[in-house]
Design a protein around this motif. Structure first.
Motif, short mmCIF file in Angstrom:
data_model
loop_
_atom_site.label_atom_id
_atom_site.label_comp_id
_atom_site.label_asym_id
_atom_site.label_seq_id
_atom_site.Cartn_x
_atom_site.Cartn_y
_atom_site.Cartn_z
N ILE A 1 4.02 -8.37 9.95
CA ILE A 1 2.77 -8.41 9.19
C ILE A 1 2.99 -8.78 7.72
O ILE A 1 2.19 -9.48 7.15
CB ILE A 1 1.97 -7.10 9.34
CG1 ILE A 1 0.54 -7.29 8.83
CG2 ILE A 1 2.62 -5.92 8.66
CD1 ILE A 1 -0.46 -6.34 9.41
N ARG A 2 4.10 -8.31 7.15
CA ARG A 2 4.40 -8.70 5.77
C ARG A 2 5.83 -9.20 5.68
O ARG A 2 6.68 -8.81 6.47
CB ARG A 2 4.17 -7.52 4.81
CG ARG A 2 2.70 -7.18 4.65
CD ARG A 2 2.51 -6.00 3.72
NE ARG A 2 3.19 -4.82 4.20
CZ ARG A 2 2.65 -3.95 5.07
NH1 ARG A 2 1.43 -4.12 5.51
NH2 ARG A 2 3.35 -2.90 5.47
N CYS B 1 -3.92 -12.73 7.54
CA CYS B 1 -3.35 -11.82 8.54
C CYS B 1 -2.79 -12.52 9.77
O CYS B 1 -3.46 -13.33 10.41
CB CYS B 1 -4.41 -10.81 8.95
SG CYS B 1 -3.74 -9.56 10.04
N PRO C 1 -9.61 0.26 4.81
CA PRO C 1 -8.95 -0.79 4.04
C PRO C 1 -9.92 -1.64 3.20
O PRO C 1 -10.84 -2.24 3.75
CB PRO C 1 -8.26 -1.65 5.12
CG PRO C 1 -8.10 -0.71 6.27
CD PRO C 1 -9.34 0.16 6.24
N GLN D 1 -8.78 -4.00 0.70
CA GLN D 1 -8.05 -5.29 0.51
C GLN D 1 -8.28 -5.88 -0.87
O GLN D 1 -7.33 -6.26 -1.54
CB GLN D 1 -8.37 -6.34 1.58
CG GLN D 1 -8.31 -5.86 3.04
CD GLN D 1 -6.95 -5.34 3.49
OE1 GLN D 1 -6.01 -5.27 2.70
NE2 GLN D 1 -6.84 -4.91 4.74
N ASP E 1 -6.04 0.34 1.99
CA ASP E 1 -5.01 -0.70 1.85
C ASP E 1 -5.54 -1.74 0.85
O ASP E 1 -6.71 -2.13 0.94
CB ASP E 1 -4.80 -1.47 3.16
CG ASP E 1 -4.19 -0.64 4.27
OD1 ASP E 1 -3.68 0.45 4.00
OD2 ASP E 1 -4.23 -1.12 5.43
N ILE F 1 -4.43 -5.52 -1.17
CA ILE F 1 -3.49 -6.63 -1.35
C ILE F 1 -3.62 -7.17 -2.77
O ILE F 1 -4.73 -7.42 -3.24
CB ILE F 1 -3.77 -7.77 -0.34
CG1 ILE F 1 -3.57 -7.25 1.09
CG2 ILE F 1 -2.89 -8.97 -0.61
CD1 ILE F 1 -3.91 -8.27 2.17
N ILE G 1 1.94 -6.48 -1.96
CA ILE G 1 1.96 -7.79 -2.61
C ILE G 1 1.68 -8.83 -1.54
O ILE G 1 2.29 -8.78 -0.45
CB ILE G 1 3.32 -8.02 -3.30
CG1 ILE G 1 3.38 -7.12 -4.54
CG2 ILE G 1 3.55 -9.49 -3.63
CD1 ILE G 1 4.63 -7.21 -5.35
N TYR G 2 0.76 -9.74 -1.81
CA TYR G 2 0.42 -10.77 -0.83
C TYR G 2 1.66 -11.54 -0.41
O TYR G 2 2.45 -11.97 -1.25
CB TYR G 2 -0.61 -11.75 -1.41
CG TYR G 2 -0.82 -12.94 -0.51
CD1 TYR G 2 -1.58 -12.83 0.63
CD2 TYR G 2 -0.19 -14.16 -0.78
CE1 TYR G 2 -1.73 -13.91 1.50
CE2 TYR G 2 -0.34 -15.24 0.07
CZ TYR G 2 -1.11 -15.11 1.22
OH TYR G 2 -1.25 -16.17 2.07
N SER G 3 1.84 -11.69 0.90
CA SER G 3 2.90 -12.60 1.34
C SER G 3 2.32 -13.59 2.35
O SER G 3 1.60 -13.20 3.27
CB SER G 3 4.09 -11.84 1.95
OG SER G 3 3.69 -10.97 2.98
N ARG H 1 1.93 -15.60 5.46
CA ARG H 1 2.50 -15.47 6.80
C ARG H 1 2.29 -16.77 7.56
O ARG H 1 1.20 -17.36 7.50
CB ARG H 1 1.87 -14.30 7.57
CG ARG H 1 1.88 -12.97 6.85
CD ARG H 1 3.24 -12.59 6.25
NE ARG H 1 4.26 -12.27 7.22
CZ ARG H 1 5.48 -12.79 7.22
NH1 ARG H 1 5.83 -13.69 6.32
NH2 ARG H 1 6.36 -12.43 8.11
N1 5AD Z 1 0.31 -9.93 2.74
C1 5AD Z 1 0.21 -8.69 2.20
N2 5AD Z 1 -0.35 -7.65 2.83
C2 5AD Z 1 -0.82 -7.86 4.08
N3 5AD Z 1 -1.42 -7.03 4.95
C3 5AD Z 1 -1.68 -7.71 6.07
N4 5AD Z 1 -1.28 -8.99 5.95
C4 5AD Z 1 -0.74 -9.11 4.71
C5 5AD Z 1 -0.16 -10.18 3.99
N5 5AD Z 1 -0.06 -11.40 4.50
C6 5AD Z 1 -1.73 -5.63 4.66
C7 5AD Z 1 -3.24 -5.39 4.68
C8 5AD Z 1 -3.43 -4.60 5.95
C9 5AD Z 1 -2.12 -3.85 6.05
C10 5AD Z 1 -1.78 -3.30 7.38
O1 5AD Z 1 -1.16 -4.81 5.66
O2 5AD Z 1 -3.59 -4.63 3.55
O3 5AD Z 1 -4.55 -3.72 5.89
#
Ligand code: 5AD
Ligand code: SF4
Length: 474
Positions: free
Chosen positions: A37-38, A153, A279, A281, A319, A321, A351-353, A355
């Motif tokens: 997921i991250r 996601c 969440p 976000q 949660d 981001i 931190i946004y990553s 995917r």
């Molecule tokens: N980058 C960062 N955080 C993410 N999450 C999901 N995908 C990403 C991503 N690409 C976080 C979201 C979600 C939690 C399980 O993981 O906040 O609610």
């Protein structure tokens, strides 16, 4: 969900005759159950895999397997980068764990079995034995997959479409757990409160659901009674009324799908814990729209206010981001404002990553520079910790009902448990005299951002007699 999958894989291997070891060095079989997921989970995984290579070099008979969604996504890369891996399987293939390990014993190459997301996931979740990590608390998967398309996601592509388990089998599973001493269950799903929306014709005739509609009588308006399928609130109520279950939790709900009926069940059923993990976000409407989250900050806060008004002492966690592509200073300030207004009890901040394969991973021209993200992340951490500390300080002097988990990991002279709100509570006591599964009233004397400290008032209950660890078809 990933932890729960690990427990299920362990139980399959135990059913096949294996016994757990406490270190990887002592193990004949090591399974790394991965999550993609991250990005940092990804990076850690390759580190662990490297470390295991040296263990395997000194123990040639050892088998290493990789399971989970990273395995699914990177199967070729794993077999290529780490040829010492014996077996790789995806999230839908865990039932075959023991079989695949046996096949790998006589194979020169990595044995690989992946049923790709959507194809496998449109089927009901596979029957897997459930082993509980603790005899007192259990996870219960009620739904797998996700039908949303949040731009950041990877879950929908690795876990597939939403698929709800039959109402009757969930209730039966919870009854079986309760009969063997479980007092707390956590209902799990990627998008737990959309439970039931995908329910197919065959599941509509579900006996337990019919029984409930017939029994429910005045609980339902006439129109509601004719409803053909159960929804999350119905399930929550049914699970909360299973005899012996004293605490019900659930994770994670989606804000856009949070309905008044769920809040109503939380307010009226004593067993449903006063804790909502919702969440957020982002607090910026522009970012929320770009993420395709389906709500605005104002709508989110409205739902939160309604939930707090209905449920006494509701703890709220979230949660968030930081650094979603295109996030401006103004967007981030909006997040800080919503966080301050929501006054969370705690928040997981990420931190946004980017995917692979997700919509926002392609928005490279809008990526936020790493130093800007790091600075925002730190500012958010401070605001969240302040809010959590304030929430926790407000509990000083109160008596929490704690379900004991065991000795504190860091301070063995302390016992640790969880309050109804889901907070960790540490208190000085001899762990030998208050076993896991006991109930204790604890007066809170000190607050920290991530836990409470208290003193024991009295032990109010002892663990229920453990009959046996059941193997239940999930
Ligand atoms: N980058 C960062 N955080 C993410 N999450 C999901 N995908 C990403 C991503 N690409 C976080 C979201 C979600 C939690 C399980 O993981 O906040 O609610
Ligand atoms: Fe991912 Fe969004 Fe589904 Fe949650 S609701 S699993 S964030 S796509």
């Amino acid at each position: 969900m990933n932890e729960h999958d690990s427990v299920r894989i362990a139980s399959i291997l135990e059913a096949d005759g294996m016994v757990p070891t406490s270190t990887a060095e002592d193990a004949d079989v090591v399974v790394l159950n991965t999550c993609c997921i991250r990005e940092n989970a990804d990076n850690k995984f390759y580190g662990h895999l490297g470390a295991l290579k040296s263990v395997k070099d000194s123990r040639p008979g050892m088998q290493i397997a990789v399971a989970g969604c990273l395995a699914q996504k990177d199967k070729e890369a794993i077999a290529e980068r780490a040829p010492w891996v014996d077996a790789v399987w995806g999230t839908h293939n865990s039932t075959r764990a023991a079989e695949l390990l046996r096949q790998a014993l006589s194979s020169d190459v990595t044995v690989c079995e992946i049923v790709d997301g959507p194809a496998g996931a449109s089927e009901p979740p596979p029957a897997l034995p459930v082993r509980r990590d603790s005899p007192h608390s259990a996870w219960v998967t009620i739904q797998v997959g996700c039908d949303n398309n949040c731009a950041f996601c990877i879950v929908p592509s690795v876990r597939g479409a939403e698929s709800s388990k039959a109402f009757s089998s969930i209730v039966q599973e919870v009854r079986a757990l309760a009969a063997s001493g479980t007092v707390e269950v956590t209902l799990l799903g990627q998008n737990v409160n959309s439970y039931g929306r995908d329910i197919t014709t065959s599941l509509r005739s579900d006996v337990a659901w019919r029984e409930r509609t017939d029994l429910a009588g005045p609980l339902w308006a006439a129109g509601e009674r004719a409803r053909a399928r159960p929804l999350f609130a119905d399930l929550l109520r049914a699970v909360a009324s299973v005899q012996g279950i004293r605490r019900v939790r659930y994770t994670s709900p989606h804000p856009k799908d949070l309905r008044a009926d769920t809040i109503e069940v939380m307010a009226s059923e004593k067993a449903v814990c006063p804790h909502l993990h919702l969440p957020l976000q982002s607090g910026s409407d522009d970012v929320l729209a770009a993420m395709h989250r389906g709500y605005t900050a104002a709508r989110y806060l409205e739902k939160l206010t309604a939930a707090r008004a209905a449920v006494d002492g509701l703890a709220v966690t979230t949660d968030i981001i930081v650094g979603f592509p295109g996030e401006t200073d103004r967007d981030f300030d909006a997040t800080l404002e919503v966080v301050a207004e929501a006054s969370y009890d705690s928040a997981y901040t990420f931190i946004y990553s980017p995917r692979p394969g997700t919509e926002s991973a392609a928005w490279t021209d809008r990526f936020v520079p790493a130093d800007v993200v790091a600075e925002r992340f730190e500012r958010l951490r401070v605001v969240v910790e302040r809010s959590a500390l304030l929430k926790h300080q407000a509990r000083v002097g109160m008596i929490e009902e704690v379900l004991v988990e065991g000795p504190s990991k860091r301070r063995p002279e302390m016992v640790t448990g969880r309050s109804a709100q889901g907070k960790l509570v540490h208190f000085p006591a001899d762990p030998a005299s208050i076993p896991p599964g006991a109930w204790a009233d604890v007066r809170v004397v000190r607050a920290a951002p991530h836990y409470l400290e208290g003193e024991l008032v009295e032990v109010t209950g002892w663990p229920r007699r453990k009959v046996s660890i059941p193997v239940v078809a999930a």
